[in-house]
Motif scaffolding. Structure first.
Motif, PDB file in Angstrom:
ATOM      1  N   ALA A  65       0.819  -1.210   0.000  1.00 27.96           N
ATOM      2  CA  ALA A  65       0.000   0.000   0.000  1.00 27.96           C
ATOM      3  C   ALA A  65       0.858   1.268   0.000  1.00 27.96           C
ATOM      4  O   ALA A  65       0.340   2.371   0.062  1.00 27.96           O
ATOM      5  CB  ALA A  65      -0.937  -0.002   1.202  1.00 27.96           C
ATOM      6  N   GLY A  66       2.191   1.103  -0.041  1.00 27.71           N
ATOM      7  CA  GLY A  66       3.088   2.251  -0.099  1.00 27.71           C
ATOM      8  C   GLY A  66       3.412   2.871   1.243  1.00 27.71           C
ATOM      9  O   GLY A  66       3.777   4.035   1.320  1.00 27.71           O
ATOM     10  N   ARG A 125      -2.317  -6.718  -4.812  1.00 26.75           N
ATOM     11  CA  ARG A 125      -3.548  -6.027  -4.395  1.00 26.75           C
ATOM     12  C   ARG A 125      -3.924  -6.359  -2.955  1.00 26.75           C
ATOM     13  O   ARG A 125      -4.910  -5.838  -2.432  1.00 26.75           O
ATOM     14  CB  ARG A 125      -4.704  -6.381  -5.319  1.00 26.75           C
ATOM     15  N   LYS A 127      -3.305  -5.789   0.736  1.00 25.22           N
ATOM     16  CA  LYS A 127      -2.684  -4.649   1.415  1.00 25.22           C
ATOM     17  C   LYS A 127      -3.066  -4.588   2.887  1.00 25.22           C
ATOM     18  O   LYS A 127      -3.937  -5.327   3.335  1.00 25.22           O
ATOM     19  CB  LYS A 127      -3.131  -3.351   0.740  1.00 25.22           C
ATOM     20  N   GLU A 130      -3.956   1.856   5.779  1.00 24.20           N
ATOM     21  CA  GLU A 130      -3.042   2.969   6.038  1.00 24.20           C
ATOM     22  C   GLU A 130      -3.185   3.528   7.453  1.00 24.20           C
ATOM     23  O   GLU A 130      -2.225   4.078   8.003  1.00 24.20           O
ATOM     24  CB  GLU A 130      -3.353   4.058   5.015  1.00 24.20           C
ATOM     25  N   ASP A 140      -7.608  -5.263  -2.092  1.00 24.95           N
ATOM     26  CA  ASP A 140      -8.003  -4.038  -2.786  1.00 24.95           C
ATOM     27  C   ASP A 140      -8.708  -4.386  -4.099  1.00 24.95           C
ATOM     28  O   ASP A 140      -8.083  -4.783  -5.060  1.00 24.95           O
ATOM     29  CB  ASP A 140      -6.766  -3.180  -3.048  1.00 24.95           C
ATOM     30  N   SER A 142     -10.519  -2.121  -5.739  1.00 22.84           N
ATOM     31  CA  SER A 142     -10.792  -0.881  -6.477  1.00 22.84           C
ATOM     32  C   SER A 142     -10.288  -1.024  -7.912  1.00 22.84           C
ATOM     33  O   SER A 142      -9.297  -1.711  -8.170  1.00 22.84           O
ATOM     34  CB  SER A 142     -10.127   0.313  -5.790  1.00 22.84           C
ATOM     35  N   ALA A 144      -8.591   0.855  -9.930  1.00 18.93           N
ATOM     36  CA  ALA A 144      -7.206   1.269 -10.182  1.00 18.93           C
ATOM     37  C   ALA A 144      -6.208   0.615  -9.228  1.00 18.93           C
ATOM     38  O   ALA A 144      -5.005   0.774  -9.378  1.00 18.93           O
ATOM     39  CB  ALA A 144      -7.096   2.788 -10.061  1.00 18.93           C
ATOM     40  N   ARG A 146      -5.770   1.330  -6.046  1.00 17.75           N
ATOM     41  CA  ARG A 146      -5.162   2.367  -5.209  1.00 17.75           C
ATOM     42  C   ARG A 146      -5.849   2.525  -3.857  1.00 17.75           C
ATOM     43  O   ARG A 146      -5.764   3.574  -3.238  1.00 17.75           O
ATOM     44  CB  ARG A 146      -5.199   3.700  -5.948  1.00 17.75           C
ATOM     45  N   ARG A 148      -6.623   2.576   0.010  1.00 20.76           N
ATOM     46  CA  ARG A 148      -5.716   2.954   1.099  1.00 20.76           C
ATOM     47  C   ARG A 148      -6.198   2.486   2.458  1.00 20.76           C
ATOM     48  O   ARG A 148      -5.422   2.419   3.397  1.00 20.76           O
ATOM     49  CB  ARG A 148      -5.562   4.467   1.120  1.00 20.76           C
TER      50      ARG A 148
END
Length: 169
Positions: A65-66, A125, A127, A130, A140, A142, A144, A146, A148
């Motif tokens: 998830a970065g 995907r 994750k 956050e 995830d 979604s 795209a 992305r 969070r």
């Protein structure tokens, strides 16, 4: 906590493990309960390794998830190296799969689930939320990829409200 549907395939096991409750404030851990140990096929002697695996998975999912890990952990690759996989081929229909060399251990089942997700293209995907007070695992879905938060209605709404309040200050 997520209202999302479970992760696909073997990732459902990994999601269930990562989402075993660990209360950071009190130190209470649902892995200490007999019901949860039984669910994962663990003995009390298995708990330190299961906790290490859980937190290594969480750190990896945060990275997906970065986000940086919330603590230093043993890299997931090192833990999964202890559970080698082999290719199995069904003689009846020729289908192939990756399976643990030694069945049964939680690490072996997780290694097989990760390998299955890699082949299916679903691993990245998977994750962790956050929100610093959550870090719940979720898949995830979604468009795209992305996402969070585990829940837009809970963790996402809280984050957006914090940002809004910070702007007003």
């Amino acid at each position: 906590m997520s209202e999302r549907s479970p992760a696909p395939g073997g990732l459902e096991l990994v999601e269930a493990l990562v989402n075993t409750l660990l209360n950071v404030e009190t130190g209470a851990d649902s892995l200490d309960t007999p019901e949860v140990r039984e669910r994962f096929g663990l003995t009390e002697d298995d708990l330190p390794a299961a906790r290490e695996l859980r937190e290594s998975l969480r750190a990896t999912l945060l990275a997906h998830a970065g986000h940086p890990p919330h603590r230093t952990v043993t890299p997931l690759g090192e833990l999964l190296a202890a559970a080698p996989l082999v290719v199995t081929v069904e003689t009846a229909d020729g289908s192939a799969a990756l399976a643990p060399v030694r069945e049964g251990s939680l690490t072996a089942r997780v290694a097989a689930a990760v390998a299955e997700a890699l082949v299916a293209g679903s691993w990245s995907r998977f994750k962790a939320c956050e929100a610093p007070d959550c870090h719940w695992a979720y898949y995830d879905r979604s468009p795209a990829g992305r996402g969070r938060w585990c829940s837009m209605q809970v963790c996402g709404a809280r984050a957006k409200m914090r940002r809004y309040r910070a702007k007003e200050s």
